[in-house]
Design an enzyme around this catalytic site. Structure first.
Site, PDB file in Angstrom:
ATOM      1  NE  ARG A  78      -0.678   4.898  10.947  1.00  0.00           N
ATOM      2  CZ  ARG A  78      -0.230   3.587  10.210  1.00  0.00           C
ATOM      3  NH1 ARG A  78      -1.037   2.946  10.081  1.00  0.00           N
ATOM      4  NH2 ARG A  78       1.192   3.674   9.049  1.00  0.00           N
ATOM      5  CG  ASP A  95      -1.171   2.650   3.560  1.00  0.00           C
ATOM      6  OD1 ASP A  95      -0.699   1.555   2.809  1.00  0.00           O
ATOM      7  OD2 ASP A  95      -2.288   2.355   4.293  1.00  0.00           O
ATOM      8  NE  ARG A  98      -1.230  -3.083  10.336  1.00  0.00           N
ATOM      9  CZ  ARG A  98      -1.825  -3.652   9.294  1.00  0.00           C
ATOM     10  NH1 ARG A  98      -2.821  -5.273   9.538  1.00  0.00           N
ATOM     11  NH2 ARG A  98      -1.344  -3.969   8.229  1.00  0.00           N
ATOM     12  N   GLY A  99      -3.857  -1.014   8.827  1.00  0.00           N
ATOM     13  CA  GLY A  99      -4.469  -1.173   7.721  1.00  0.00           C
ATOM     14  C   GLY A  99      -5.666  -0.345   6.764  1.00  0.00           C
ATOM     15  CB  ALA A 100      -5.150   1.830   3.822  1.00  0.00           C
ATOM     16  CG  ASN A 146       1.326  -0.663  -0.018  1.00  0.00           C
ATOM     17  OD1 ASN A 146       0.185  -1.090   1.169  1.00  0.00           O
ATOM     18  ND2 ASN A 146       1.841  -2.736  -0.184  1.00  0.00           N
ATOM     19  CE  LYS A 147       3.985  -0.857   6.470  1.00  0.00           C
ATOM     20  NZ  LYS A 147       3.352   0.777   7.426  1.00  0.00           N
ATOM     21  CD  GLN A 153       3.544  -3.398   9.837  1.00  0.00           C
ATOM     22  OE1 GLN A 153       4.659  -3.608  10.106  1.00  0.00           O
ATOM     23  NE2 GLN A 153       2.869  -1.976  10.170  1.00  0.00           N
TER      24      GLN A 153
END
Ligand code: MRU
Length: 354
Positions: free
Chosen positions: A89, A233, A50-52, A243-244, A192
């Site tokens: 995603r 993201d 995960r993580g763009a 973003n998150k 996270q």
């Protein structure tokens, strides 16, 4: 490997793609082997990786696995596999960006197309690491320290080809003596911050203090942090930032308390095709992630859950956007166009799509 940077979440080996299973951290360091693109798509969807930027890199290697399986049946079969990967995603634009870049590799007349595609995936990974190092230097320069900083989610080596975006700036600023304390939000519901950012920083010898997401405004009110530093993201043409979940609230609180708000993102996260953040698809995940902690249900039986996993911060709340191409202060359509409009020109001339 540079000091304060010892983790790599995505590795290609002769057997196939190896992903460090981020669902199991920090309890266990388990690397999983993927030899089939469907498995890679599932790993992205289930957040093994995960993580763009890391999603984009994993997808690029997934495209190599897909080429091995599908190209013998023709390019259309391979492109269908790319679509399958792309659907894993929706919010992080690095996924579509990396797949478009793989699809743009000229293969006509290529004697070993799989090897050519593997070389391109390696370049995508290497470029990401180089971009992170550059952003680390540019972002750290903006921190007149030593000061406290607050970060959200995980934007480090685990989320990228290495070093990290926001966490890369923090790593660099720590090494330069510009940061006195790193605060990290735990980042509900997937944790996270608590599981990944804390693990990664401690492993690299950087102390970290965790807080509940809801404690962040108080931390700012008490003057403990001078910068909030986050990743992205997707950044749109007017400078809006997806973003998150929780990032938007941090930006509002930071502006209210006079704390700087820095977004750190490579050009692969910039989507100049979208005019503003309203057009960004926001992923909603299973409500069970909210109703449980660490797989253990904590919510009252019968309660429902709402689980959008990203939000959009309006550009006007961003003090500075750091990219590997340069820094945009108070980003807006004009500032973004100055750095990124050349991509449109490249697109029109039939070169790499952005
Ligand atoms: O759901 P995740 O863990 O993939 O979300 C990650 C983030 O929101 C990060 O802040 C973003 O991808 C930037 S990572 C360099």
């Amino acid at each position: 490997m540079q000091s304060h940077d010892s983790v790599r979440p995505v590795r290609w080996s002769a057997e196939g793609l190896r992903l460090l299973d981020q669902r199991r951290l920090p309890d266990e360091e388990v690397e999983r082997l993927y030899t089939d693109y469907r498995g890679v798509a599932q790993a992205i969807e289930q957040m093994v990786v995960r993580g763009a930027p890391a999603i984009g890199i994993a997808a690029a290697y997934g495209a190599v696995l897909a080429a091995r399986d599908c190209l013998p049946r023709g390019r259309a079969a391979w492109e269908q596999a790319l679509d399958h990967l792309n659907a894993a995603r929706p919010t992080a634009v690095n996924l579509a960006w990396a797949l478009r870049r793989m699809a743009a590799v000229p293969l006509v007349g290529e004697t070993d197309p799989v090897a050519r595609l593997l070389a391109e995936a390696d370049v995508i990974a290497e470029e990401d690491l180089a971009a992170n190092r550059r952003m680390g230097a540019l972002g750290a320069e903006l921190i007149k320290g030593p000061v406290g900083v607050l970060t959200h989610c995980n934007t480090g080596s685990l989320a990228t080809g290495g070093f990290g975006t926001a966490l890369g700036v923090i790593r660099q600023a720590w090494a330069d003596g510009r940061v006195s304390t790193v605060y990290a939000d735990e980042t509900r519901p997937w944790l996270q911050g608590a599981r990944l950012t804390a693990w990664e920083l401690l492993r690299d010898g950087i102390p970290v203090t965790l807080l509940a997401d809801s404690a962040a405004p108080l931390l700012m009110q008490q003057g403990a942090v001078q910068w909030v530093i986050v990743g992205a993201d997707r950044v749109t043409a007017n400078g809006d930032v997806a973003n998150k979940i929780g990032t938007y609230g941090l930006a509002v609180a930071a502006r209210y308390h006079g704390v700087g708000f820095m977004v750190v993102a490579p050009s692969s996260t910039v989507d100049m095709s979208l005019p503003d953040g309203q057009a960004i698809p926001i992923e909603h995940r299973n409500a069970d992630e909210v109703l449980a902690v660490g797989g253990h249900r904590v919510a009252a039986e019968g309660a429902g859950g709402w689980n959008p996993v990203f939000d959009v911060t309006p550009a006007e709340l961003v003090d500075v956007l750091v990219t590997e191409r340069g820094v945009v202060h108070r980003p807006d359509a004009k500032g973004m166009a100055a750095l990124f409009d050349r991509d449109k020109v490249r697109h029109r001339s039939g070169q790499i799509d952005q």
